[in-house]
Design an enzyme around this catalytic site. Structure first.
Site, PDB file in Angstrom:
ATOM      1  N   LYS A  85       6.160 -10.354   2.662  1.00 16.39           N
ATOM      2  CA  LYS A  85       5.562  -9.976   3.952  1.00 16.39           C
ATOM      3  C   LYS A  85       4.035 -10.071   3.904  1.00 16.39           C
ATOM      4  CE  LYS A  85       4.893  -8.279   7.991  1.00 16.39           C
ATOM      5  NZ  LYS A  85       5.148  -9.043   9.202  1.00 16.39           N
ATOM      6  N   CYS A  97      -1.418  -5.877  12.631  1.00 20.57           N
ATOM      7  CA  CYS A  97      -0.892  -6.323  11.334  1.00 20.57           C
ATOM      8  C   CYS A  97      -1.924  -7.037  10.453  1.00 20.57           C
ATOM      9  CB  CYS A  97       0.318  -7.222  11.546  1.00 20.57           C
ATOM     10  SG  CYS A  97       1.720  -6.310  12.215  1.00 20.57           S
ATOM     11  N   LEU A 139       8.576 -10.103  13.330  1.00 18.57           N
ATOM     12  CA  LEU A 139       8.456 -10.349  14.776  1.00 18.57           C
ATOM     13  C   LEU A 139       6.999 -10.335  15.215  1.00 18.57           C
ATOM     14  CD1 LEU A 139       7.684  -7.471  16.308  1.00 18.57           C
ATOM     15  CD2 LEU A 139      10.088  -6.998  15.932  1.00 18.57           C
TER      16      LEU A 139
END
Ligand SMILES: NC(=O)c1ccc[n+]([C@@H]2O[C@H](COP(=O)([O-])OP(=O)(O)OC[C@H]3O[C@@H](n4cnc5c(N)ncnc54)[C@H](O)[C@@H]3O)[C@@H](O)[C@H]2O)c1
Length: 436
Positions: A207, A263, A153
């Protein structure tokens, strides 16, 4: 399904609220008593569009609750998600896994039934193996499944991303873990969200590879922007010209002041650590990290250069402080380095951000926070757009310029058309286009 979510930050809270909205029973746990107290009083600890009403709706329906108490939260859980932070470890850039391992140790001591434990936190390859070892050694009689379910997200669009994901990645080492996670996400399969089931280590790698690729794409267009400025080309048209190629795609081709947030900076560093530990150089990612770091201060210097190379005694008004719009997240925001560069050059700095000022203020105590873009611009020698909040897209330029000492607009997000800015008597500096 009964779900426990350990860690109620951006990811844990949004995931927990969305899972409950699918109809699951969700208990969100956090060690931060203030956060849980706020949530139980109906106050959101973060700014995320639509989150307050989603939480309120599911709390009222009796499907979502918040606690600091782990044992009752996991007592009947079919799946326990670990969504705690994995910040950069001080000193070496490796992911700090102490919160993840801490949660695993607490689970080993608390769970009195076999359960599926899922890491939703972004964790380096092999972390699932370590979580499994902690659980096995901490609770020898138990047989838990440990799976990986990385989260993709985006802050600011988190609920939409969670409910309509591009894909769901499940990394499972056994059939039980896989089937419980399929059941958790079943409402989304009905929406035909693609599901990719892989080995656990592969899911962990997906990821990091995704974030490193996106960070590289941003950095690529930022470097092309610099070259456009040097040779007299227009980066926005270049981005459109290459983005229309399906093999490239238009997203993440907006030149700007460099990526930030919670991130990309830490995940690219952590991936490099994994690469170094395995003696597999990732030169592209190394170059991306370095170019992005240098870019943030370069943007501060760009503002100083636009003011004629001197900032001492001058005032710069910054519009936007968060690393992107629709969030109050200030982690690794480019504004931090830009502010420091301006202060180092002797400027006075004012700022306005629609949601980020409360968190930003203690991080940049010298900056004068103002109540609006217009208030920030009063008496300023330059206005610089740092974050592309919608509220800055249609400013009344006549009003903005009316109170400025010098009408200079430095648009680090390219949200204004040059002709419009010039028409209002401003000088205009943008990204990836030559100043005229
Ligand atoms: N923020 C994003 O946009 C995003 C997107 C995808 C993935 N991720 C990843 O998700 C993870 C969480 O990120 P975040 O931004 O939500 O972090 P965050 O810092 O906002 O929240 C983490 C929460 O975990 C709590 N916590 C820590 N240890 C705990 C424990 N043992 N028991 C209960 N609570 C505990 C903390 O108090 C905190 O509230 C990270 O690995 C991050 O990389 C984040």
């Amino acid at each position: 399904m009964k779900i426990a979510m350990i860690g109620t930050g951006y990811v844990g809270l949004v995931s927990g609220a969305c899972f409950s909205d699918f109809g699951h029973d969700v208990v969100c746990v956090d060690k931060d008593a203030g956060k849980i107290e706020a949530l139980n009083a109906g106050r959101m600890p973060i700014y995320e569009p639509g989150l307050d009403s989603l939480v309120a709706k599911n709390v009222a329906a009796g499907r979502l609750s918040f606690t600091t108490d782990l044992a009752p939260a996991v007592a009947e859980a079919d799946a326990v998600f670990i969504a705690v932070g994995t910040p950069s470890r001080r000193g070496d850039g490796h992911a700090d896994l102490s919160y993840v391992f801490g949660a695993a140790e607490e689970l080993a001591a608390t769970l009195d039934h076999d359960c599926v434990i899922v890491t939703k936190s972004t964790v380096p390859v092999g972390t699932g193996d370590e979580v499994e070892r902690i659980l096995r050694e901490g609770a020898p009689g138990r047989s838990h499944s440990v799976a990986s379910n990385p989260e993709f997200l985006r802050e600011g669009a988190a609920i939409g991303d969670f409910k309509r994901p591009d894909r769901i990645v499940i990394g499972a080492e056994d059939a039980h873990g896989e089937s419980v996670l399929r059941e958790v996400y079943r409402p989304l399969f009905l929406n035909e969200a693609p599901i990719l089931v892989t080995r656990r280590r592969t899911a962990e790698m997906i990821k990091y590879a995704a974030n490193a690729f996106l960070a590289t794409k941003i950095t690529f267009i930022n470097e092309i922007a610099d070259l456009c400025e040097a040779v007299g080309a227009e980066v926005q048209d270049v981005a459109r010209g290459i983005g229309l190629d399906n093999r490239i795609g238009a997203k993440f081709l907006h030149a700007g002041p460099g990526y930030g947030g919670s991130c990309f900076p830490k995940d690219t560093l952590a991936l490099l650590k994994t690469a170094q530990d395995n003696e597999v150089p990732l030169r592209l990612v190394e170059a991306t990290v370095q170019a992005n770091d240098l870019r943030k201060r370069a943007m501060g210097r760009k503002i100083v250069a636009a003011m004629g190379g001197h900032a001492r005694g001058k005032t710069v008004a910054l519009l936007g402080l968060t690393f992107k719009p629709n969030t109050d997240d200030m982690r690794d925001s480019p504004s931090l380095a830009i502010v420091q560069t301006l202060l180092d050059a002797g400027a006075r700095v004012t700022a306005y951000d629609p949601e980020g000022m409360e968190i930003a203020a203690p991080m940049m105590p010298e900056v004068e926070m103002k109540a609006s873009a217009y208030a920030a611009a009063e008496g300023a020698d330059a206005v610089a757009i740092i974050t592309e909040w919608d509220a800055f897209r249609a400013l009344d330029l006549a009003r903005l310029g009316g109170s400025m000492a010098d009408k200079l607009l430095v648009d680090l997000r390219n949200i204004y058309r040059r002709d419009e800015v010039l028409r209002h008597g401003f000088r205009h500096i943008a990204i990836g286009t030559r100043a005229e």
